[in-house]
Design an enzyme around this catalytic site. Structure first.
Site, PDB file in Angstrom:
ATOM      1  N   LYS A  87       6.162  10.038  21.414  1.00 27.81           N
ATOM      2  CA  LYS A  87       6.180  10.891  22.624  1.00 27.81           C
ATOM      3  C   LYS A  87       4.765  11.116  23.160  1.00 27.81           C
ATOM      4  O   LYS A  87       4.583  11.839  24.125  1.00 27.81           O
ATOM      5  CB  LYS A  87       6.800  12.247  22.282  1.00 27.81           C
ATOM      6  CG  LYS A  87       8.201  12.174  21.722  1.00 27.81           C
ATOM      7  CD  LYS A  87       8.647  13.568  21.254  1.00 27.81           C
ATOM      8  CE  LYS A  87       9.638  13.456  20.120  1.00 27.81           C
ATOM      9  NZ  LYS A  87       9.829  14.729  19.426  1.00 27.81           N
ATOM     10  N   THR A 114       0.830  -1.202   0.000  1.00 25.36           N
ATOM     11  CA  THR A 114       0.000   0.000   0.000  1.00 25.36           C
ATOM     12  C   THR A 114       0.869   1.258   0.000  1.00 25.36           C
ATOM     13  O   THR A 114       0.666   2.175  -0.798  1.00 25.36           O
ATOM     14  CB  THR A 114      -0.944  -0.010   1.224  1.00 25.36           C
ATOM     15  OG1 THR A 114      -1.576  -1.289   1.272  1.00 25.36           O
ATOM     16  CG2 THR A 114      -1.989   1.082   1.126  1.00 25.36           C
ATOM     17  N   HIS A 144     -10.313  -0.901   4.078  1.00 26.19           N
ATOM     18  CA  HIS A 144      -9.070  -0.667   3.317  1.00 26.19           C
ATOM     19  C   HIS A 144      -9.561  -0.319   1.904  1.00 26.19           C
ATOM     20  O   HIS A 144      -9.483  -1.128   0.976  1.00 26.19           O
ATOM     21  CB  HIS A 144      -8.242  -1.944   3.343  1.00 26.19           C
ATOM     22  CG  HIS A 144      -6.840  -1.803   2.828  1.00 26.19           C
ATOM     23  ND1 HIS A 144      -6.363  -0.667   2.217  1.00 26.19           N
ATOM     24  CD2 HIS A 144      -5.799  -2.686   2.847  1.00 26.19           C
ATOM     25  CE1 HIS A 144      -5.100  -0.869   1.884  1.00 26.19           C
ATOM     26  NE2 HIS A 144      -4.733  -2.074   2.257  1.00 26.19           N
ATOM     27  N   ARG A 160      -2.391   4.904   7.525  1.00 27.32           N
ATOM     28  CA  ARG A 160      -2.729   3.542   7.985  1.00 27.32           C
ATOM     29  C   ARG A 160      -2.581   3.526   9.495  1.00 27.32           C
ATOM     30  O   ARG A 160      -1.595   4.035  10.036  1.00 27.32           O
ATOM     31  CB  ARG A 160      -1.794   2.504   7.355  1.00 27.32           C
ATOM     32  CG  ARG A 160      -1.941   1.132   8.005  1.00 27.32           C
ATOM     33  CD  ARG A 160      -1.202   0.053   7.274  1.00 27.32           C
ATOM     34  NE  ARG A 160      -1.891  -0.301   6.032  1.00 27.32           N
ATOM     35  CZ  ARG A 160      -1.572  -1.364   5.291  1.00 27.32           C
ATOM     36  NH1 ARG A 160      -0.587  -2.162   5.645  1.00 27.32           N
ATOM     37  NH2 ARG A 160      -2.235  -1.628   4.181  1.00 27.32           N
TER      38      ARG A 160
END
Ligand code: CP
Length: 312
Positions: free
Chosen positions: A86, A57, A135, A107
């Site tokens: 973080k 992808t 998807h 994604r």
């Protein structure tokens, strides 16, 4: 002509929208293979923002952008190499990146992440897979593959086999197919069946479907067999995987029981559910499928960035 602000799923696309996307993709075939130069997206920048691993992808999005003369900035492992590590959340990341780019392909492991990104983004969001939800670019490339391999989508008997509960690719493909005149057979191990919300849409759109555990019988009558892997990474209990792996394996002997050549597809990667003895079967389309991903993603980028030529 189809108009899209974002592409987060195929649920709300009409047949006409899908046909427009596939036709634009077909117009771009020679550009996507490098045979023709057409800098349709010159001066545009795509960001690929991937919180989960990918080969096809991400690289096909990037290939599509390069083939159309655009540029790409990329985060291939956003969980550990972006400020997500973080603790930065998706809304803040998106409201930062949209300063740098003209479109974002995202994604993420959470269902709904692309929809959330779209609600904060000033640039188009393309869902490159969100959890067990959708998807959509894979669903569209699968529809394009069926159209190219069989000449039509209407009238086909299509078998989907494997982990239909956790596979977002088959969710999007099923939603896409629900706009066409098809018959579906859904083959999965117990506990891994297609989600109810997808079945409800099939019912609403009068798409005939059967659920069965008889792979051999289903393959015999099929035009297309689409195999998907058990999505091990999405199972709460890893022992579940050991219990069902190898339950359904498509191999040459199953295909040779059919009276005609069947188109065999797989979203890839495969991990045992599609035997390598199928690779030289005449209907094996799964290593042609990835190129169709470049075509579809090129078409979507052209649409979302308002660069589709009037002549298409
Ligand atoms: N089909 C698919 O989504 O493959 P990748 O995970 O390699 O992108």
């Amino acid at each position: 002509m189809v108009e899209l602000k974002h592409l987060t799923g195929l649920r709300d696309l009409s047949r006409k929208d899908i046909e427009d996307i596939l036709n634009i993709a077909l117009h771009l075939e020679e550009v996507c293979s490098g045979k023709k130069v057409f800098n349709l997206l010159e001066n545009k920048v795509l960001t690929t923002l991937f919180y989960e691993p990918s080969t096809r992808t991400r690289l096909s999005f990037e290939t599509a952008m390069h083939r159309l003369g655009g540029k790409v900035i990329s985060v291939a492992d956003a969980k550990t190499t972006s400020s997500a590590w973080k603790g930065e959340n998706i809304p803040d990341t998106i409201r930062t990146i949209d300063n740098y780019t003209d479109a974002i392909a995202i994604r993420h492991s959470e269902s709904g992440a692309a929809e959330m990104a779209a609600s904060y983004s000033r640039v188009p969001i393309l869902n490159a897979g969100d959890g067990t939800n959708e998807h959509p670019t894979q669903g569209l490339l699968d529809l394009l593959t069926i159209k190219k391999e069989r000449g039509t989508i209407d009238g086909l008997k299509i078998v989907l086999v494997g982990d239909l509960k956790h596979t977002r690719s088959t969710n999007s493909l099923t939603l896409g197919l629900s706009n066409f005149n098809v018959e579906l057979t859904l083959v999965s191990p117990p506990g891994f069946e297609t989600s109810q919300w997808i079945l409800d849409i099939l019912k609403k759109r009068n798409i005939p479907y059967t659920r069965t555990d008889d792979l051999r019988g289903s393959v015999k009558n099929a035009d297309v067999v689409y195999v998907c892997r058990i999505q091990k990474e999405r199972l709460a209990d890893p022992h579940e995987y050991d219990k069902i792996k190898g339950t359904y394996v498509l191999n040459r002997s199953l295909l040779e029981g059919a009276s005609r050549i069947i188109t065999v597809m797989h979203h890839l990667p495969r991990v045992g559910e599609l035997d390598e003895d199928v690779d030289d079967y005449p209907g094996a389309a799964y290593f042609r499928q990835p190129f169709n991903g470049v075509m579809v993603r090129a078409a979507l980028l052209a649409i979302l960035l308002n660069r589709v030529p009037e002549s298409f």
